[in-house]
Design an enzyme around this catalytic site. Sequence first.
Site, PDB file in Angstrom:
ATOM      1  N   GLY A 173       0.859  -1.186   0.000  1.00  0.00           N
ATOM      2  CA  GLY A 173       0.000   0.000   0.000  1.00  0.00           C
ATOM      3  C   GLY A 173       0.890   1.230   0.000  1.00  0.00           C
ATOM      4  O   GLY A 173       1.571   1.511   0.992  1.00  0.00           O
ATOM      5  N   ALA A 174       0.901   1.942  -1.131  1.00  0.00           N
ATOM      6  CA  ALA A 174       1.789   3.109  -1.246  1.00  0.00           C
ATOM      7  C   ALA A 174       1.010   4.413  -1.104  1.00  0.00           C
ATOM      8  O   ALA A 174       1.333   5.421  -1.712  1.00  0.00           O
ATOM      9  CB  ALA A 174       2.535   3.067  -2.581  1.00  0.00           C
ATOM     10  N   ARG A 189     -10.672   5.567   5.815  1.00  0.00           N
ATOM     11  CA  ARG A 189     -11.918   6.163   6.310  1.00  0.00           C
ATOM     12  C   ARG A 189     -12.211   7.485   5.628  1.00  0.00           C
ATOM     13  O   ARG A 189     -11.312   8.258   5.363  1.00  0.00           O
ATOM     14  CB  ARG A 189     -11.748   6.472   7.808  1.00  0.00           C
ATOM     15  CG  ARG A 189     -12.352   5.437   8.666  1.00  0.00           C
ATOM     16  CD  ARG A 189     -12.679   5.960  10.021  1.00  0.00           C
ATOM     17  NE  ARG A 189     -11.542   6.409  10.795  1.00  0.00           N
ATOM     18  CZ  ARG A 189     -11.680   6.963  11.991  1.00  0.00           C
ATOM     19  NH1 ARG A 189     -12.867   7.143  12.506  1.00  0.00           N
ATOM     20  NH2 ARG A 189     -10.622   7.337  12.665  1.00  0.00           N
ATOM     21  N   ARG A 212     -14.226   3.271  11.821  1.00  0.00           N
ATOM     22  CA  ARG A 212     -13.263   2.274  11.332  1.00  0.00           C
ATOM     23  C   ARG A 212     -13.994   0.973  11.014  1.00  0.00           C
ATOM     24  O   ARG A 212     -13.674   0.278  10.062  1.00  0.00           O
ATOM     25  CB  ARG A 212     -12.169   2.024  12.375  1.00  0.00           C
ATOM     26  CG  ARG A 212     -11.264   3.242  12.626  1.00  0.00           C
ATOM     27  CD  ARG A 212     -10.216   2.920  13.661  1.00  0.00           C
ATOM     28  NE  ARG A 212      -9.325   4.032  13.972  1.00  0.00           N
ATOM     29  CZ  ARG A 212      -9.589   4.919  14.927  1.00  0.00           C
ATOM     30  NH1 ARG A 212     -10.697   4.859  15.637  1.00  0.00           N
ATOM     31  NH2 ARG A 212      -8.716   5.888  15.171  1.00  0.00           N
ATOM     32  N   ASN A 260     -12.270  -4.292   3.672  1.00  0.00           N
ATOM     33  CA  ASN A 260     -10.852  -4.477   3.999  1.00  0.00           C
ATOM     34  C   ASN A 260     -10.515  -5.916   4.395  1.00  0.00           C
ATOM     35  O   ASN A 260      -9.399  -6.383   4.165  1.00  0.00           O
ATOM     36  CB  ASN A 260     -10.414  -3.478   5.070  1.00  0.00           C
ATOM     37  CG  ASN A 260     -10.219  -2.089   4.458  1.00  0.00           C
ATOM     38  OD1 ASN A 260     -10.243  -1.939   3.233  1.00  0.00           O
ATOM     39  ND2 ASN A 260     -10.031  -1.078   5.289  1.00  0.00           N
ATOM     40  N   VAL A 272      -1.668  -2.336   9.547  1.00  0.00           N
ATOM     41  CA  VAL A 272      -2.064  -0.950   9.848  1.00  0.00           C
ATOM     42  C   VAL A 272      -3.522  -0.728   9.420  1.00  0.00           C
ATOM     43  O   VAL A 272      -4.218   0.141   9.931  1.00  0.00           O
ATOM     44  CB  VAL A 272      -1.131   0.058   9.117  1.00  0.00           C
ATOM     45  CG1 VAL A 272      -1.529   1.504   9.408  1.00  0.00           C
ATOM     46  CG2 VAL A 272       0.329  -0.154   9.527  1.00  0.00           C
ATOM     47  N   ASN A 275      -7.448  -0.723   8.834  1.00  0.00           N
ATOM     48  CA  ASN A 275      -8.593  -0.744   9.765  1.00  0.00           C
ATOM     49  C   ASN A 275      -9.766  -1.557   9.223  1.00  0.00           C
ATOM     50  O   ASN A 275      -9.881  -1.704   8.006  1.00  0.00           O
ATOM     51  CB  ASN A 275      -9.064   0.697  10.001  1.00  0.00           C
ATOM     52  CG  ASN A 275      -8.233   1.367  11.072  1.00  0.00           C
ATOM     53  OD1 ASN A 275      -7.997   0.788  12.126  1.00  0.00           O
ATOM     54  ND2 ASN A 275      -7.784   2.585  10.804  1.00  0.00           N
ATOM     55  N   ARG A 319      -0.679   9.814  20.946  1.00  0.00           N
ATOM     56  CA  ARG A 319      -1.646  10.925  20.918  1.00  0.00           C
ATOM     57  C   ARG A 319      -1.953  11.384  22.334  1.00  0.00           C
ATOM     58  O   ARG A 319      -1.988  12.577  22.626  1.00  0.00           O
ATOM     59  CB  ARG A 319      -2.922  10.470  20.202  1.00  0.00           C
ATOM     60  CG  ARG A 319      -2.731  10.356  18.701  1.00  0.00           C
ATOM     61  CD  ARG A 319      -3.916   9.712  18.003  1.00  0.00           C
ATOM     62  NE  ARG A 319      -3.782   9.862  16.550  1.00  0.00           N
ATOM     63  CZ  ARG A 319      -4.461   9.148  15.666  1.00  0.00           C
ATOM     64  NH1 ARG A 319      -5.321   8.220  16.070  1.00  0.00           N
ATOM     65  NH2 ARG A 319      -4.280   9.356  14.378  1.00  0.00           N
ATOM     66  N   HIS A 349      -8.529  -0.632  18.766  1.00  0.00           N
ATOM     67  CA  HIS A 349      -8.149   0.612  18.101  1.00  0.00           C
ATOM     68  C   HIS A 349      -9.425   1.160  17.461  1.00  0.00           C
ATOM     69  O   HIS A 349      -9.679   0.998  16.272  1.00  0.00           O
ATOM     70  CB  HIS A 349      -7.057   0.355  17.061  1.00  0.00           C
ATOM     71  CG  HIS A 349      -6.623   1.595  16.355  1.00  0.00           C
ATOM     72  ND1 HIS A 349      -6.128   2.693  17.014  1.00  0.00           N
ATOM     73  CD2 HIS A 349      -6.621   1.931  15.042  1.00  0.00           C
ATOM     74  CE1 HIS A 349      -5.850   3.631  16.135  1.00  0.00           C
ATOM     75  NE2 HIS A 349      -6.139   3.201  14.933  1.00  0.00           N
TER      76      HIS A 349
END
Length: 307
Positions: free
Chosen positions: A8-9, A82, A88, A95, A118, A120, A151, A175
């Site tokens: 995934g770029a 998203r 998510r 996904n 990574v 979601n 965060r 998450h």
Amino acid sequence: MDKISVIGAGSVGSSLAWLILINKLSKRISLIDIDEDWAKGIACDLNDSRFILKSDTFIEGSSDYSAVKDSDIIVVTAGSPRKPGMRRQDLLKINAGIISSVSKEIKKHSPGSIVILVTNPLDLMVYVALENTGFSSKRVFGMGSSLDSSRLANFISQETGVSVKDITPLVMGMHSKDMLVSKQSKIGVFSIEEFIPAEGFLALKEKTCNRGKEIVDYLKKGSARFGPAAAVVEIIEAIDKDSQKIIPVSCLLENEFSLGKFCTGMPCVIGKNGIEKVLQPHLLPEEKKLLSESARSFQESLKCLTD
Ligand code: LAC
């Protein structure tokens, strides 16, 4: 490290590749994207910074999964991101399909790699990847709670004026907006209450849970990239240096908290084998309750996937 693949770029994948290059964490990076020209374009641009940044890390862009062959680590960022108004969880079905086919390719081309998810909804995607690779749960886990912890540390630092370096944030669980932001987080050796009154911490907790959404709402055409990329690099560094660092990651729990088998964020010791140990923090009663809600919601989502 010899080779890291990033699947995934998009914004997280390309920012991550850049951080790996800057920090010289690997000799080679394979950047895979369904859009081959995009992957190649990003790779060319990144490689053009090698001389200036004095980095010998070389990036190859491709759409062919065989390019992940013999990777030490594979980071999966592929999937639908998203959009404003989405949770998510809304990405679950689309996904899960992507992660299950990516996982089969990983199993075929790089059976010895450590896989960091990574995509979601993260905890479910870790499970889908575990099922479809058949790899040990020590080698398949997700980046989520460490970003949430970072965060929280950012907010505590802003609120108190204390350096982020002296903050030990603790965020666990899903998450999602129902993550478990623990008041057992510390400022130096002090408890949070010594710096921030209860209602103040509640506000920071709320801000932490909503941060991903806040960013999506501001950007309108994208989601967070720099925070997630930095959080993945922290994990890669811990593996590379075998540093046995405690990092909260989404991992498979086998019944550790008597809640059955499910994936969720827990502090883990990270070293050269991936997860060296899943830690079991002492949970306050309200935290136990939240964790059991995480387990229930995980099982519901799983059921929704298999129905
Ligand atoms: C976020 C994405 C990475 O929390 O889930 O911004």
